[in-house]
Design an enzyme around this catalytic site. Structure first.
Site, short mmCIF file in Angstrom:
data_model
loop_
_atom_site.label_atom_id
_atom_site.label_comp_id
_atom_site.label_asym_id
_atom_site.label_seq_id
_atom_site.Cartn_x
_atom_site.Cartn_y
_atom_site.Cartn_z
N ASP A 130 67.46 52.63 -13.07
CA ASP A 130 66.58 52.43 -11.93
C ASP A 130 67.00 53.39 -10.83
OD1 ASP A 130 64.46 50.88 -10.53
OD2 ASP A 130 66.12 50.36 -9.19
N GLU A 132 66.32 54.40 -6.44
CA GLU A 132 65.76 54.09 -5.13
C GLU A 132 65.53 55.42 -4.43
OE1 GLU A 132 64.80 51.15 -4.53
OE2 GLU A 132 65.91 50.15 -6.14
N HIS A 283 66.01 45.29 -3.36
CA HIS A 283 65.68 46.35 -4.31
C HIS A 283 66.78 47.41 -4.35
CE1 HIS A 283 61.62 45.10 -5.41
NE2 HIS A 283 61.43 44.77 -4.15
N ASP A 288 68.52 45.63 -9.89
CA ASP A 288 67.27 45.80 -10.63
C ASP A 288 67.53 46.14 -12.09
OD1 ASP A 288 65.84 45.18 -8.39
OD2 ASP A 288 65.05 47.20 -8.05
#
Length: 328
Positions: A130, A132, A283, A288
Site C-alpha cells: 500500500d 500514501e 489510512h 492498510d
C-alpha cells in the site's frame, strides 16, 4: 528366405500394426509333403510369439497323379503377394512420415504453450502493499509512505518507510502524515529508496520465480503512482513483478453473492463484510496492508482461487502504459 510384410484384413485393407501397438508378421514359405500332394504354404509368425500356417495357393491335379500348383498360377500368386507387400510397405512409410510430422508439430506447440505460460510453472512470492501520497494526481503528486508484507512470512517479511516528497503535504487529514514528518534529511527520497526497495524485493524472490504484488485499487492508483515514480527517477519496474487489484476480486465476489453482498468495495467496507476488526482506522500504509492481507485471503477463499488463478487475474505494469497510449 523370409520377408516381413503387413497383415491384411479380410477386406484387403492393410492394418498398420506397428502404429497401433499390434505386431508385424513374417511370412516364410514352407514345404509340406505327403504321398499324394505338394503345396506351398506360408507360416505366419507373430513377434509377440506363436506361429500359424496360412495357405496362399490352391492344389491342382498333376499328370503324375498327385496334386501340385501350376507354375504360372504359383508365379502369379507370388507376384501378387510381392506387389501387395510393396504397396503396404509404401503405405506404412507414408503414414510414418505423417505421424513424425504430427509429433514434431505437437512438440513445437507444447513448447510454445510452455513458453507462453512459463509464469504458471514458476515459484510465486505474494506480497501485499500500500502507498500514501500527497494527492491523487500521479503526474503531479508524490508517494510519502510505502509498506509491503510477504504473505509467506518469515524473517524480514515486512518493509515500510516514510518517503521524503521534497514538497508540502496538503492532505494530512486523510492519512495523518504531515509535512514535518517527511521533509527531513533522515527520511529517504524516492530516488534513494528505489535501489533499496529493489534489493528487498530481490531478497524475497524465489530463484526463477515471479513477484505477485497485491494492492487495493492497484490499477488506477497504486501501480500508476509506482510507474510514475520509477520513471521520474530513471528506474524500470522489473519484468518479474505482476500486480493484482483486489477491487476486481471484490467485484467478482459481490456479484456472486448477489443482494446479500456488501454495499461498498472500499477496504473498510470489505473488512465489515468479513467481520474483520479494523483496529487502527487511519489510512497509514502498514495498517492498510495488514487489513488487506486478511481481506485478500478471504476473497481468494470465496472465489476458490489458487495461485495460478491469481496469476491469471494479474497484469504487468506495461499493460497500463499500453492502455494509456490507446486512450491518448
Amino acid at each position: 528366405m523370409c520377408s516381413s510384410i503387413l497383415h491384411f484384413s479380410r477386406t484387403g485393407a492393410p492394418r498398420y500394426a506397428g502404429l497401433w501397438g499390434e505386431a508385424f508378421h513374417s511370412l516364410c514359405p514352407i514345404s509340406i509333403k505327403n504321398s499324394n500332394s505338394k503345396v506351398i504354404g506360408f507360416k505366419t509368425c507373430s513377434l509377440k510369439g506363436g506361429c500359424s500356417t496360412r495357405w496362399m495357393c490352391q492344389l491342382v491335379p498333376t499328370k503324375m497323379g498327385g496334386m501340385r500348383p501350376k507354375t504360372s498360377q504359383s508365379s502369379d500368386i507370388k507376384n501378387k503377394v510381392l506387389m501387395e507387400a510393396i504397396s503396404a510397405a509404401a503405405a506404412v512409410n507414408v503414414i510414418r512420415t505423417k505421424v513424425t510430422e504430427l509429433h514434431k508439430i505437437e512438440g513445437c506447440n507444447s513448447q510454445q504453450r510452455l513458453a507462453n505460460n512459463k509464469e504458471f510453472l514458476s515459484p510465486v512470492t505474494t506480497i501485499v502493499f500500500d502507498i500514501e501520497t500527497t494527492g491523487l494526481s500521479r503526474e503531479n503528486e508524490r508517494i510519502i509512505e510505502i509498506a509491503f508484507r510477504d504473505l509467506s512470512g518469515g524473517e524480514n517479511s515486512t518493509f515500510q518507510t516514510l518517503v521524503n516528497p521534497q514538497r508540502y503535504v496538503s492532505n494530512p487529514r486523510f492519512h495523518g502524515i504531515t509535512t514535518h514528518m517527511v521533509n527531513r534529511p533522515s527520511v529517504p527520497r524516492m530516488q534513494d529508496l528505489i535501489p533499496i526497495l529493489l534489493k528487498y524485493m530481490q531478497s524475497r524472490l524465489k530463484p526463477g520465480g515471479i513477484l505477485l504484488l497485491v494492492a487495493h485499487n492497484a490499477r488506477t492508483f497504486d501501480v500508476p503512482f509506482l510507474i510514475s515514480e520509477f520513471n521520474r527517477c530513471n528506474f524500470v519496474i522489473p519484468s518479474s513483478w505482476r500486480f493484482v487489484d483486489t477491487i476486481s476480486l471484490a467485484r467478482e465476489v459481490m456479484k456472486m453473492k448477489g443482494p446479500k453482498a456488501s454495499s461498498g468495495l472500499s477496504l473498510q467496507a470489505l473488512c465489515q463484510h468479513y467481520e474483520i476488526e479494523l483496529g487502527n482506522i487511519s489510512h497509514r500504509a502498514m495498517p492498510d496492508v495488514d487489513m488487506l492481507s486478511v481481506v485478500f485471503q478471504r476473497l481468494t477463499l470465496d472465489l476458490k482461487m489458487s495461485i495460478s488463478g491469481a496469476i491469471e487475474r494479474s497484469f504487468p505494469h506495461e499493460e497500463l502504459n499500453t492502455n494509456k497510449k490507446k486512450k491518448s
